[in-house]
Design a protein around this motif. Structure first.
Motif, PDB file in Angstrom:
ATOM      1  N   ARG A 140       0.847  -1.192   0.000  1.00 53.35           N
ATOM      2  CA  ARG A 140       0.000   0.000   0.000  1.00 53.35           C
ATOM      3  C   ARG A 140       0.880   1.239   0.000  1.00 53.35           C
ATOM      4  O   ARG A 140       1.818   1.349   0.788  1.00 53.35           O
ATOM      5  CB  ARG A 140      -0.929  -0.002   1.222  1.00 53.35           C
ATOM      6  CG  ARG A 140      -1.915   1.180   1.250  1.00 53.35           C
ATOM      7  CD  ARG A 140      -2.917   1.000   2.372  1.00 53.35           C
ATOM      8  NE  ARG A 140      -3.807   2.143   2.503  1.00 53.35           N
ATOM      9  CZ  ARG A 140      -4.809   2.234   3.384  1.00 53.35           C
ATOM     10  NH1 ARG A 140      -5.055   1.209   4.217  1.00 53.35           N
ATOM     11  NH2 ARG A 140      -5.579   3.309   3.440  1.00 53.35           N
ATOM     12  N   TYR A 145      -2.262   5.824 -10.285  1.00 45.80           N
ATOM     13  CA  TYR A 145      -2.836   4.493 -10.542  1.00 45.80           C
ATOM     14  C   TYR A 145      -2.094   3.747 -11.641  1.00 45.80           C
ATOM     15  O   TYR A 145      -1.683   2.598 -11.464  1.00 45.80           O
ATOM     16  CB  TYR A 145      -4.311   4.610 -10.948  1.00 45.80           C
ATOM     17  CG  TYR A 145      -5.225   5.140  -9.871  1.00 45.80           C
ATOM     18  CD1 TYR A 145      -5.522   4.389  -8.740  1.00 45.80           C
ATOM     19  CD2 TYR A 145      -5.811   6.396  -9.995  1.00 45.80           C
ATOM     20  CE1 TYR A 145      -6.372   4.866  -7.759  1.00 45.80           C
ATOM     21  CE2 TYR A 145      -6.660   6.894  -9.014  1.00 45.80           C
ATOM     22  CZ  TYR A 145      -6.938   6.128  -7.901  1.00 45.80           C
ATOM     23  OH  TYR A 145      -7.771   6.618  -6.929  1.00 45.80           O
ATOM     24  N   ILE A 149      -0.136   0.587  -9.721  1.00 47.71           N
ATOM     25  CA  ILE A 149      -0.823  -0.711  -9.662  1.00 47.71           C
ATOM     26  C   ILE A 149      -0.030  -1.809 -10.360  1.00 47.71           C
ATOM     27  O   ILE A 149       0.260  -2.840  -9.749  1.00 47.71           O
ATOM     28  CB  ILE A 149      -2.260  -0.603 -10.218  1.00 47.71           C
ATOM     29  CG1 ILE A 149      -3.109   0.294  -9.309  1.00 47.71           C
ATOM     30  CG2 ILE A 149      -2.896  -1.987 -10.332  1.00 47.71           C
ATOM     31  CD1 ILE A 149      -4.492   0.591  -9.859  1.00 47.71           C
ATOM     32  N   ILE A 153       1.729  -4.931  -8.297  1.00 41.95           N
ATOM     33  CA  ILE A 153       1.358  -6.305  -8.650  1.00 41.95           C
ATOM     34  C   ILE A 153       2.620  -7.103  -8.985  1.00 41.95           C
ATOM     35  O   ILE A 153       2.796  -8.247  -8.541  1.00 41.95           O
ATOM     36  CB  ILE A 153       0.368  -6.314  -9.830  1.00 41.95           C
ATOM     37  CG1 ILE A 153      -1.007  -5.816  -9.371  1.00 41.95           C
ATOM     38  CG2 ILE A 153       0.242  -7.722 -10.422  1.00 41.95           C
ATOM     39  CD1 ILE A 153      -2.023  -5.680 -10.490  1.00 41.95           C
ATOM     40  N   PHE A 178      -6.821  -4.877  -6.694  1.00 37.42           N
ATOM     41  CA  PHE A 178      -6.527  -3.481  -6.365  1.00 37.42           C
ATOM     42  C   PHE A 178      -7.647  -2.972  -5.476  1.00 37.42           C
ATOM     43  O   PHE A 178      -8.827  -3.165  -5.765  1.00 37.42           O
ATOM     44  CB  PHE A 178      -6.427  -2.658  -7.651  1.00 37.42           C
ATOM     45  CG  PHE A 178      -6.820  -1.206  -7.506  1.00 37.42           C
ATOM     46  CD1 PHE A 178      -6.163  -0.367  -6.610  1.00 37.42           C
ATOM     47  CD2 PHE A 178      -7.852  -0.672  -8.256  1.00 37.42           C
ATOM     48  CE1 PHE A 178      -6.530   0.960  -6.470  1.00 37.42           C
ATOM     49  CE2 PHE A 178      -8.228   0.653  -8.137  1.00 37.42           C
ATOM     50  CZ  PHE A 178      -7.561   1.473  -7.244  1.00 37.42           C
ATOM     51  N   CYS A 180      -9.169   0.459  -3.676  1.00 36.81           N
ATOM     52  CA  CYS A 180      -9.141   1.926  -3.734  1.00 36.81           C
ATOM     53  C   CYS A 180      -9.631   2.497  -2.404  1.00 36.81           C
ATOM     54  O   CYS A 180     -10.798   2.330  -2.042  1.00 36.81           O
ATOM     55  CB  CYS A 180     -10.024   2.424  -4.876  1.00 36.81           C
ATOM     56  SG  CYS A 180     -10.090   4.222  -4.990  1.00 36.81           S
ATOM     57  N   ILE A 192      -3.414   3.720  -2.702  1.00 35.45           N
ATOM     58  CA  ILE A 192      -3.527   2.501  -3.504  1.00 35.45           C
ATOM     59  C   ILE A 192      -3.041   1.294  -2.711  1.00 35.45           C
ATOM     60  O   ILE A 192      -1.972   1.338  -2.115  1.00 35.45           O
ATOM     61  CB  ILE A 192      -2.690   2.631  -4.792  1.00 35.45           C
ATOM     62  CG1 ILE A 192      -3.190   3.815  -5.630  1.00 35.45           C
ATOM     63  CG2 ILE A 192      -2.707   1.342  -5.599  1.00 35.45           C
ATOM     64  CD1 ILE A 192      -2.228   4.212  -6.728  1.00 35.45           C
ATOM     65  N   GLU A 193      -3.832   0.234  -2.727  1.00 34.69           N
ATOM     66  CA  GLU A 193      -3.399  -1.026  -2.127  1.00 34.69           C
ATOM     67  C   GLU A 193      -3.584  -2.147  -3.139  1.00 34.69           C
ATOM     68  O   GLU A 193      -4.593  -2.216  -3.832  1.00 34.69           O
ATOM     69  CB  GLU A 193      -4.205  -1.335  -0.862  1.00 34.69           C
ATOM     70  CG  GLU A 193      -3.751  -2.618  -0.167  1.00 34.69           C
ATOM     71  CD  GLU A 193      -4.504  -2.902   1.132  1.00 34.69           C
ATOM     72  OE1 GLU A 193      -4.073  -3.794   1.879  1.00 34.69           O
ATOM     73  OE2 GLU A 193      -5.517  -2.218   1.395  1.00 34.69           O
ATOM     74  N   VAL A 194      -2.575  -3.016  -3.223  1.00 37.35           N
ATOM     75  CA  VAL A 194      -2.658  -4.234  -4.014  1.00 37.35           C
ATOM     76  C   VAL A 194      -2.537  -5.410  -3.052  1.00 37.35           C
ATOM     77  O   VAL A 194      -1.653  -5.423  -2.193  1.00 37.35           O
ATOM     78  CB  VAL A 194      -1.551  -4.292  -5.092  1.00 37.35           C
ATOM     79  CG1 VAL A 194      -1.495  -5.665  -5.737  1.00 37.35           C
ATOM     80  CG2 VAL A 194      -1.794  -3.224  -6.146  1.00 37.35           C
ATOM     81  N   ARG A 254     -13.074  -2.841  -4.627  1.00 39.90           N
ATOM     82  CA  ARG A 254     -12.021  -3.776  -5.014  1.00 39.90           C
ATOM     83  C   ARG A 254     -12.168  -4.106  -6.497  1.00 39.90           C
ATOM     84  O   ARG A 254     -13.279  -4.262  -6.998  1.00 39.90           O
ATOM     85  CB  ARG A 254     -12.114  -5.079  -4.202  1.00 39.90           C
ATOM     86  CG  ARG A 254     -12.046  -4.885  -2.696  1.00 39.90           C
ATOM     87  CD  ARG A 254     -12.271  -6.226  -1.964  1.00 39.90           C
ATOM     88  NE  ARG A 254     -12.274  -6.055  -0.506  1.00 39.90           N
ATOM     89  CZ  ARG A 254     -12.487  -7.042   0.365  1.00 39.90           C
ATOM     90  NH1 ARG A 254     -12.712  -8.285  -0.075  1.00 39.90           N
ATOM     91  NH2 ARG A 254     -12.473  -6.792   1.665  1.00 39.90           N
TER      92      ARG A 254
END
Length: 284
Positions: A140, A145, A149, A153, A178, A180, A192-194, A254
């Motif tokens: 995170r 974006y 992202i 990843i 992903f 948001c 941003i979190e993956v 998500r």
């Protein structure tokens, strides 16, 4: 007029900088005339200033803003190559992102379906899912974006599936996603979190990856098939469904990526969009 004094009009022709721009650079202290006529205020430059003028034009052509041009020229005067490299690296990353965006636009225009806003895609009917709490690897950060992202990843996948052929570092139990965390769209500084669902123990020493538990919840879900830029239509369908069924968002959305863009054509990319929801409170 001394031989080494160049009128602003001539200096403009030599450097390909407009007189309006030269007056602005004078006000900012970026390129100050060597002399000024006391009576008329007319600006004069020297031959020694031509190089600086041409350098300014070149940096502007590369896409740098005036503040960045100032910082680069100041760093050059100090002999600070490191700062200049940092500015150039940032501009290169921005340029590559823009190239990717333009390639995507060109592909849509080349193969557009006018009835679907330029995208060849399909969207399933929305459904409601009860999703349990999920343990996951997580990265995170704040960023853009389009850049963050795919990079995040890649970092998680590189950790789980080492390039040297060793055993996977974790047992994967679901598709990478992903998440948001912003309540509005942000061009930059987005939260941003993956995340990648896993089971079992993991050793995260020396990595920027963490382990989180994604909360359980009731989610509205829709499946989008087609290029990623068209996923906005899935959100449109999902929000229409939520409005029809008196549901409101109850947390971060998500996007689950169900196949690999390196392995399937864009038209076959599968993206599931999930929104945690709760019932709209009844009016008093």
């Amino acid at each position: 007029m001394p031989v080494d004094q160049i009128p602003i009009g001539t200096f403009s022709r030599i450097t390909h900088l407009s007189q309006k721009a030269l007056r602005l650079y004078d006000e900012r202290g970026l390129l100050v005339p060597a002399a000024r006529d006391i009576c008329t205020g007319y600006r004069y430059y020297t031959f020694a200033q031509v190089e600086r003028g041409i350098r300014i034009r070149h940096l502007l052509w590369l896409g740098f803003g005036l503040s960045e041009v100032e910082a680069i020229l100041e760093a050059r005067e100090r002999g600070d190559a490191g700062t200049i490299r940092e500015h150039f690296a940032r501009r290169l990353a921005e340029t590559e992102r823009e190239i990717g965006r333009l390639h995507a636009i060109a592909e849509v225009l080349r193969t557009q379906d006018p009835l679907n806003g330029g995208f060849r895609m399909s969207i399933t009917e929305p459904v409601i899912k009860d999703i349990p709490a999920t343990r996951a690897l997580s990265r995170r950060e704040r960023g853009v974006y389009q850049e963050a992202i795919p990079r995040m990843i890649g970092e998680i996948c590189a950790y789980v599936y080492p390039a040297d052929g060793r055993q996977p570092a974790a047992k994967v139990t679901g598709p990478i996603m992903f998440i948001c965390h912003d309540e509005e769209y942000r061009e930059t500084d987005a939260d941003i979190e993956v995340a990648l669902p896993i089971a079992g123990s993991v050793n995260l020493d020396g990595t920027a990856i963490g382990v989180v538990t994604l909360p359980a919840g009731r989610f509205a879900s829709v499946l989008h098939t087609g290029p990623y830029p068209g996923v906005g239509k899935a959100y449109e369908r999902l929000f229409a469904y939520m409005n029809e069924h008196r549901l409101v968002p109850a947390g971060p959305s998500r996007e689950l990526y169900l196949n690999d863009p390196a392995e399937v054509p864009e038209d076959e990319l599968l993206t599931e969009v999930q929104f945690p929801v709760e019932d709209l409170p009844l009016s008093p």
